[in-house]
Design a protein around this motif. Structure first.
Motif, PDB file in Angstrom:
ATOM      1  N   SER A 137      -9.222   1.735   4.364  1.00 57.40           N
ATOM      2  CA  SER A 137      -8.900   1.731   2.935  1.00 57.40           C
ATOM      3  C   SER A 137      -7.565   1.015   2.734  1.00 57.40           C
ATOM      4  CB  SER A 137      -8.800   3.160   2.395  1.00 57.40           C
ATOM      5  OG  SER A 137     -10.026   3.844   2.535  1.00 57.40           O
ATOM      6  N   GLY A 138      -7.460   0.257   1.656  1.00 54.64           N
ATOM      7  CA  GLY A 138      -6.202  -0.409   1.336  1.00 54.64           C
ATOM      8  C   GLY A 138      -6.150  -1.848   1.806  1.00 54.64           C
ATOM      9  N   ASP A 139      -5.075  -2.540   1.422  1.00 52.46           N
ATOM     10  CA  ASP A 139      -4.956  -3.973   1.716  1.00 52.46           C
ATOM     11  C   ASP A 139      -3.704  -4.316   2.516  1.00 52.46           C
ATOM     12  OD1 ASP A 139      -3.004  -3.515  -0.180  1.00 52.46           O
ATOM     13  OD2 ASP A 139      -3.571  -5.198  -1.484  1.00 52.46           O
ATOM     14  N   SER A 140      -3.083  -3.328   3.168  1.00 50.71           N
ATOM     15  CA  SER A 140      -1.833  -3.602   3.881  1.00 50.71           C
ATOM     16  C   SER A 140      -2.031  -4.509   5.088  1.00 50.71           C
ATOM     17  CB  SER A 140      -1.167  -2.293   4.321  1.00 50.71           C
ATOM     18  OG  SER A 140      -1.943  -1.640   5.308  1.00 50.71           O
ATOM     19  N   MET A 141      -3.273  -4.572   5.613  1.00 53.23           N
ATOM     20  CA  MET A 141      -3.538  -5.424   6.777  1.00 53.23           C
ATOM     21  C   MET A 141      -4.333  -6.675   6.394  1.00 53.23           C
ATOM     22  SD  MET A 141      -1.915  -3.892   9.110  1.00 53.23           S
ATOM     23  CE  MET A 141      -2.472  -4.446  10.719  1.00 53.23           C
ATOM     24  N   TYR A 142      -4.394  -6.963   5.100  1.00 56.44           N
ATOM     25  CA  TYR A 142      -5.054  -8.182   4.614  1.00 56.44           C
ATOM     26  C   TYR A 142      -4.264  -9.406   5.094  1.00 56.44           C
ATOM     27  CZ  TYR A 142      -6.786 -11.651   1.290  1.00 56.44           C
ATOM     28  OH  TYR A 142      -7.330 -12.781   0.715  1.00 56.44           O
ATOM     29  N   PRO A 143      -4.904 -10.518   5.496  1.00 57.07           N
ATOM     30  CA  PRO A 143      -6.336 -10.815   5.352  1.00 57.07           C
ATOM     31  C   PRO A 143      -7.187 -10.485   6.579  1.00 57.07           C
ATOM     32  CG  PRO A 143      -5.174 -12.809   5.942  1.00 57.07           C
ATOM     33  CD  PRO A 143      -4.129 -11.726   5.863  1.00 57.07           C
ATOM     34  N   LYS A 144      -6.558 -10.074   7.689  1.00 56.71           N
ATOM     35  CA  LYS A 144      -7.345  -9.838   8.902  1.00 56.71           C
ATOM     36  C   LYS A 144      -8.230  -8.605   8.781  1.00 56.71           C
ATOM     37  CE  LYS A 144      -4.361 -12.255  12.191  1.00 56.71           C
ATOM     38  NZ  LYS A 144      -3.635 -12.170  13.487  1.00 56.71           N
ATOM     39  N   ILE A 145      -7.710  -7.562   8.129  1.00 58.17           N
ATOM     40  CA  ILE A 145      -8.489  -6.340   7.915  1.00 58.17           C
ATOM     41  C   ILE A 145      -8.464  -6.040   6.426  1.00 58.17           C
ATOM     42  CG2 ILE A 145      -8.799  -3.914   8.531  1.00 58.17           C
ATOM     43  CD1 ILE A 145      -7.115  -4.386  11.023  1.00 58.17           C
ATOM     44  N   GLU A 146      -9.628  -6.081   5.797  1.00 57.41           N
ATOM     45  CA  GLU A 146      -9.712  -5.895   4.357  1.00 57.41           C
ATOM     46  C   GLU A 146     -10.237  -4.514   4.004  1.00 57.41           C
ATOM     47  OE1 GLU A 146     -10.929  -9.690   2.178  1.00 57.41           O
ATOM     48  OE2 GLU A 146     -11.905  -9.965   4.124  1.00 57.41           O
ATOM     49  N   PHE A 191       0.083  -6.808   8.150  1.00 61.17           N
ATOM     50  CA  PHE A 191      -0.222  -8.233   8.080  1.00 61.17           C
ATOM     51  C   PHE A 191       0.063  -8.781   6.686  1.00 61.17           C
ATOM     52  CE2 PHE A 191      -3.489  -7.498  11.635  1.00 61.17           C
ATOM     53  CZ  PHE A 191      -2.577  -7.878  12.598  1.00 61.17           C
ATOM     54  N   ASN A 192      -0.132  -7.953   5.678  1.00 64.65           N
ATOM     55  CA  ASN A 192       0.111  -8.355   4.299  1.00 64.65           C
ATOM     56  C   ASN A 192       1.624  -8.423   4.061  1.00 64.65           C
ATOM     57  OD1 ASN A 192       0.341  -8.610   1.513  1.00 64.65           O
ATOM     58  ND2 ASN A 192      -1.424  -7.308   1.092  1.00 64.65           N
ATOM     59  N   PRO A 193       2.173  -9.612   3.746  1.00 63.84           N
ATOM     60  CA  PRO A 193       3.632  -9.749   3.586  1.00 63.84           C
ATOM     61  C   PRO A 193       4.198  -8.958   2.412  1.00 63.84           C
ATOM     62  CG  PRO A 193       2.495 -11.741   2.869  1.00 63.84           C
ATOM     63  CD  PRO A 193       1.462 -10.887   3.547  1.00 63.84           C
ATOM     64  N   GLU A 194       3.350  -8.454   1.534  1.00 68.22           N
ATOM     65  CA  GLU A 194       3.843  -7.652   0.418  1.00 68.22           C
ATOM     66  C   GLU A 194       4.305  -6.269   0.872  1.00 68.22           C
ATOM     67  OE1 GLU A 194       1.034  -7.464  -2.752  1.00 68.22           O
ATOM     68  OE2 GLU A 194       0.913  -9.651  -2.993  1.00 68.22           O
TER      69      GLU A 194
END
Length: 221
Positions: A137-146, A191-194
């Motif tokens: 759940s969530g987008d903290s590891m986007y884009p490798k894990i969505e 992974f997500n720079p945000e």
């Protein structure tokens, strides 16, 4: 759902393959009594992912077990196998449970937290026993894990520098992060720079407990 007929077909396919109820249960991650209840038709509704997993383990058509086809042959399949495909040894294909979240997967193993099962090719029996899949759940590891991806996780309490891990922070907050070690510090990186890295220095490192390492990301089309 005619669970009695489904149970009869499960039993017939199991006996044809020469497996006991206990052996089938072990392969599926279920106990013997659950298999007994399936075969006796005492479970009024069997989840389709469970039926699919049973069919894969018994090498029969899932539609045959689910009574979704008029064909009475358990070996019949409408799927076409690519002649160039590599056939993997069946003994190394394991049915792995899929948990709805990190906390559900590592905090409890009740059937209620399992949202499905997935066949995975794993050579090591020991590794297979300690493998699970988790819905992210969530987008903290986007884009490798969505959001909504499944991750294949090997349960272990250690990780090497740079590996993607499942970890607990303060014994409660389950996260999926890349782990970095340096001097007296542990850093959890998204992974997500945000999302800013989280650093745990000195005694704060004890707040981190590694639960497993991410082996594979499984995406749905």
């Amino acid at each position: 759902m005619n669970t009695i007929e489904i149970g009869n077909r499960i039993k017939a396919a199991r006996e044809e393959k020469g497996l006991t109820q206990e052996e089938l249960g072990i392969r599926l991650g279920l106990n013997k009594s659950t298999i007994q209840r399936y075969e006796a038709g005492k479970i009024l509704r069997i989840k389709l992912p469970v039926l699919e997993s049973i069919a894969i383990e018994l090498n029969v058509n899932p539609e045959y077990l689910a009574l979704k086809t008029d064909d009475t042959s358990p070996r019949h399949s409408s799927h076409i196998i690519d002649s160039n495909a590599t056939i993997l040894p069946q003994d190394n294909v394991h049915i792995i449970p899929i948990y709805e979240s990190v906390s559900a997967g590592f905090g409890a193993y009740a059937d209620d937290y399992v949202v499905g099962y997935m066949p995975l090719y794993i050579v090591s029996e020991e590794e297979a026993k300690n493998t699970m899949c988790i819905v992210v759940s969530g987008d903290s590891m986007y884009p490798k894990i969505e959001n909504g991806d499944k991750i294949q996780v090997l349960r272990q309490d250690w990780a090497e520098d740079g590996q993607v891990v499942v970890a607990l922070i303060d014994g409660e907050n389950g996260v999926v992060k890349k782990i970095k070690y340096s001097d007296d510090k542990i850093t959890l990186v998204s992974f997500n720079p945000e999302y800013q890295p989280r650093e745990f220095v000195g005694a704060e490192r004890d707040r981190i407990r590694i639960l497993g390492i991410v082996k594979t990301v499984i995406k749905s089309l």
